[in-house]
Design a protein around this motif. Structure first.
Motif, PDB file in Angstrom:
ATOM      1  N   GLY A   7     -52.375  22.222  -5.612  1.00 37.59           N
ATOM      2  CA  GLY A   7     -52.214  23.512  -6.252  1.00 37.59           C
ATOM      3  C   GLY A   7     -52.213  24.613  -5.210  1.00 37.59           C
ATOM      4  O   GLY A   7     -53.090  24.652  -4.339  1.00 37.59           O
ATOM      5  N   GLY A   8     -51.235  25.500  -5.310  1.00 38.23           N
ATOM      6  CA  GLY A   8     -51.082  26.538  -4.293  1.00 38.23           C
ATOM      7  C   GLY A   8     -51.151  27.936  -4.848  1.00 38.23           C
ATOM      8  O   GLY A   8     -50.574  28.858  -4.269  1.00 38.23           O
ATOM      9  N   GLY A   9     -51.859  28.126  -5.976  1.00 34.23           N
ATOM     10  CA  GLY A   9     -51.950  29.438  -6.599  1.00 34.23           C
ATOM     11  C   GLY A   9     -52.986  30.327  -5.941  1.00 34.23           C
ATOM     12  O   GLY A   9     -53.417  30.096  -4.808  1.00 34.23           O
ATOM     13  N   ASP A  13     -47.664  22.214  -4.040  1.00 35.35           N
ATOM     14  CA  ASP A  13     -47.447  23.057  -5.216  1.00 35.35           C
ATOM     15  C   ASP A  13     -45.979  22.972  -5.615  1.00 35.35           C
ATOM     16  O   ASP A  13     -45.105  22.829  -4.749  1.00 35.35           O
ATOM     17  CB  ASP A  13     -47.828  24.512  -4.918  1.00 35.35           C
ATOM     18  CG  ASP A  13     -47.892  25.366  -6.185  1.00 35.35           C
ATOM     19  OD1 ASP A  13     -48.974  25.399  -6.814  1.00 35.35           O
ATOM     20  OD2 ASP A  13     -46.862  25.969  -6.561  1.00 35.35           O
ATOM     21  N   SER A  44     -44.034  25.322  -6.703  1.00 36.61           N
ATOM     22  CA  SER A  44     -43.267  26.545  -6.467  1.00 36.61           C
ATOM     23  C   SER A  44     -43.074  26.816  -4.982  1.00 36.61           C
ATOM     24  O   SER A  44     -44.034  26.803  -4.203  1.00 36.61           O
ATOM     25  CB  SER A  44     -43.966  27.744  -7.107  1.00 36.61           C
ATOM     26  OG  SER A  44     -43.312  28.955  -6.747  1.00 36.61           O
ATOM     27  N   ALA A  66     -45.268  29.834  -3.905  1.00 39.44           N
ATOM     28  CA  ALA A  66     -46.702  29.753  -4.190  1.00 39.44           C
ATOM     29  C   ALA A  66     -47.490  30.637  -3.225  1.00 39.44           C
ATOM     30  O   ALA A  66     -47.157  30.711  -2.031  1.00 39.44           O
ATOM     31  CB  ALA A  66     -47.182  28.308  -4.073  1.00 39.44           C
ATOM     32  N   CYS A  75     -50.148  30.171  -1.700  1.00 37.24           N
ATOM     33  CA  CYS A  75     -50.715  29.431  -0.574  1.00 37.24           C
ATOM     34  C   CYS A  75     -49.719  29.166   0.557  1.00 37.24           C
ATOM     35  O   CYS A  75     -50.136  28.827   1.668  1.00 37.24           O
ATOM     36  CB  CYS A  75     -51.234  28.071  -1.046  1.00 37.24           C
ATOM     37  SG  CYS A  75     -52.918  28.093  -1.680  1.00 37.24           S
ATOM     38  N   GLN A  90     -43.704  21.165  -1.174  1.00 39.18           N
ATOM     39  CA  GLN A  90     -43.287  21.500  -2.526  1.00 39.18           C
ATOM     40  C   GLN A  90     -43.137  20.225  -3.334  1.00 39.18           C
ATOM     41  O   GLN A  90     -42.427  19.293  -2.922  1.00 39.18           O
ATOM     42  CB  GLN A  90     -41.961  22.277  -2.507  1.00 39.18           C
ATOM     43  CG  GLN A  90     -41.572  22.831  -3.863  1.00 39.18           C
ATOM     44  CD  GLN A  90     -40.334  23.708  -3.802  1.00 39.18           C
ATOM     45  OE1 GLN A  90     -39.752  23.900  -2.737  1.00 39.18           O
ATOM     46  NE2 GLN A  90     -39.914  24.241  -4.939  1.00 39.18           N
ATOM     47  N   LEU A 130     -47.188  18.479  -9.301  1.00 37.94           N
ATOM     48  CA  LEU A 130     -48.567  18.005  -9.270  1.00 37.94           C
ATOM     49  C   LEU A 130     -48.819  16.863 -10.241  1.00 37.94           C
ATOM     50  O   LEU A 130     -49.824  16.157 -10.123  1.00 37.94           O
ATOM     51  CB  LEU A 130     -49.523  19.165  -9.583  1.00 37.94           C
ATOM     52  CG  LEU A 130     -49.504  20.335  -8.602  1.00 37.94           C
ATOM     53  CD1 LEU A 130     -50.405  21.453  -9.099  1.00 37.94           C
ATOM     54  CD2 LEU A 130     -49.917  19.895  -7.208  1.00 37.94           C
TER      55      LEU A 130
END
Length: 384
Positions: free
Chosen positions: A14-16, A37, A39, A42, A44, A53, A56
């Protein structure tokens, strides 16, 4: 193992914005990070050492990232658990453990877990399909109004709806869900529990949460909660029980209701840094993101006390605005004492999308709350 300025690799699924704020700490300590992630934009991406990319929920994407790191953690629960389980079987340290995520990822399983372990929670009904709810109401098994929750994939107020009449179910996802009794409560509270890989446990102070009535999102987080000491003690006691039973490693945010007669009921949990802990970046001796890293690596946990009262204001996209984001009146709020904005790096706004937060710190909690209201009324997250 030497974690600092070494060959150690930490993986984050997760890269939020939660991942981005975790990276503040890994950068501080020079811990090498690899982030996955879906997106390409993202938050991150710019701050991680290596960004990948990928989906998940895709087995191969998650598994391949895990093969490249020494410890793997998450910043969102919706990840492929079969891949994590295989990585654990092969000896990788995955935190929180997959068995904890299997309980938490599905809200129906989570509620059953509470009842099985004598953890107080609101009464509920579990349905394999939304279509079964109408029959339950007609036969007297379920009474209106109630709170509908999708069993999986809900976030930021999505997947939750107050149902006052059956017509309110129209347009909601058809799959597995729960119908939860409406709880008449005084306050919504949260306690973050940190549990280290070496077994050390600490809790943060109880916080009070004020929600947007329509979006079902937190608008304000207030620390310390303005509640009697005996209520705070009970909330921390229950949070510790949940943490012990779930056997997580890292942070566990336990969201709770304080009822009109001061009972504490667990609402739901999140096994990661959480919105209710953002205040800690400015207000605590050890912020929640540093604490999460300490816990994952089995390092001594830091002091969870607050240095000063703190209030967090969520910045979400304004209604009627979709597109390239503009933060209106940012300079005005930055001119206020004790105010620190955090912008998450999302280029596109839409109604109620979390775009950032603002922390207000003050020795006086009431004064901090007044400034928080001023911030909320001043800054606008709009589109061009």
């Amino acid at each position: 193992m030497d974690y600092f300025s070494s060959d150690f690799k930490l993986g984050i699924l997760g890269g939020g914005q939660l991942g981005k704020m975790l990276l503040y700490e890994t950068r501080k300590w020079d811990i090498h990070t690899k982030v996955l992630d879906p997106s390409d934009e993202a938050p991150c991406k710019i701050a991680s050492n290596e960004f990948f990319q990928g989906d998940l929920m895709d087995f191969d994407a998650v598994y391949q990232l895990g093969k490249k790191v020494n410890v793997l953690t998450i910043e969102i629960e919706n990840v492929n658990l079969d891949a994590l389980e295989k990585l654990e079987d092969e000896g990788l340290k995955v935190y929180p453990p997959t068995q904890a995520l299997r309980i938490i990822q599905n809200k129906a399983k989570q509620k059953l877990f509470y009842t099985d372990n004598d953890i107080p929670t609101a009464d509920f009904h579990r349905f394999a399909y939304k279509s079964e709810i109408g029959d339950s109401v007609a036969n007297g098994g379920l009474t209106l109004p109630f709170v509908w929750k999708a069993a999986q994939f809900g976030y930021d107020g999505q997947g939750v709806k107050v149902v006052r009449e059956l017509a309110d179910l129209e347009g909601l996802p058809p799959g597995e869900c729960i119908a939860e009794e409406m709880v008449p409560f005084k306050n919504e509270l949260a306690v973050i529990v940190a549990r280290s890989a070496n077994g050390e446990v600490k809790t943060y102070p109880v916080v009070e949460m004020e929600f947007h009535p329509e979006a079902n999102q937190v608008e304000y987080v207030i620390c310390p909660a303005r509640i009697p000491d005996h209520v705070a003690d009970r909330a921390r006691e229950i949070a510790l029980k949940v943490s012990k039973k779930i056997a997580h490693v890292g942070l566990l945010a336990v969201e709770m209701f304080q009822t009109q007669d001061d009972r504490i009921l667990v609402n739901e949990v999140a096994p990661r840094p959480h919105n209710s802990g953002h205040y800690s970046i400015e207000a605590s001796y050890t912020n929640q993101f540093e604490q999460h890293i300490r816990a994952l690596l089995g390092l001594p946990l830091g002091n969870t006390d607050s240095k000063v009262a703190g209030i967090m204001v969520n910045l979400v996209g304004s209604e009627g605005h979709t597109g390239d984001v503009v933060y209106e009146n940012m300079e005005t709020i930055m001119g206020l004492d004790g105010v620190t904005p955090h912008i998450y790096g999302k280029k596109q706004t839409r109604p109620f999308r979390k775009m950032g937060h603002v922390t207000i710190v003050d020795k006086d909690i009431d004064r901090a709350r007044e400034v928080a209201q001023q911030v909320k009324e001043t800054i606008k997250v709009i589109s061009r």
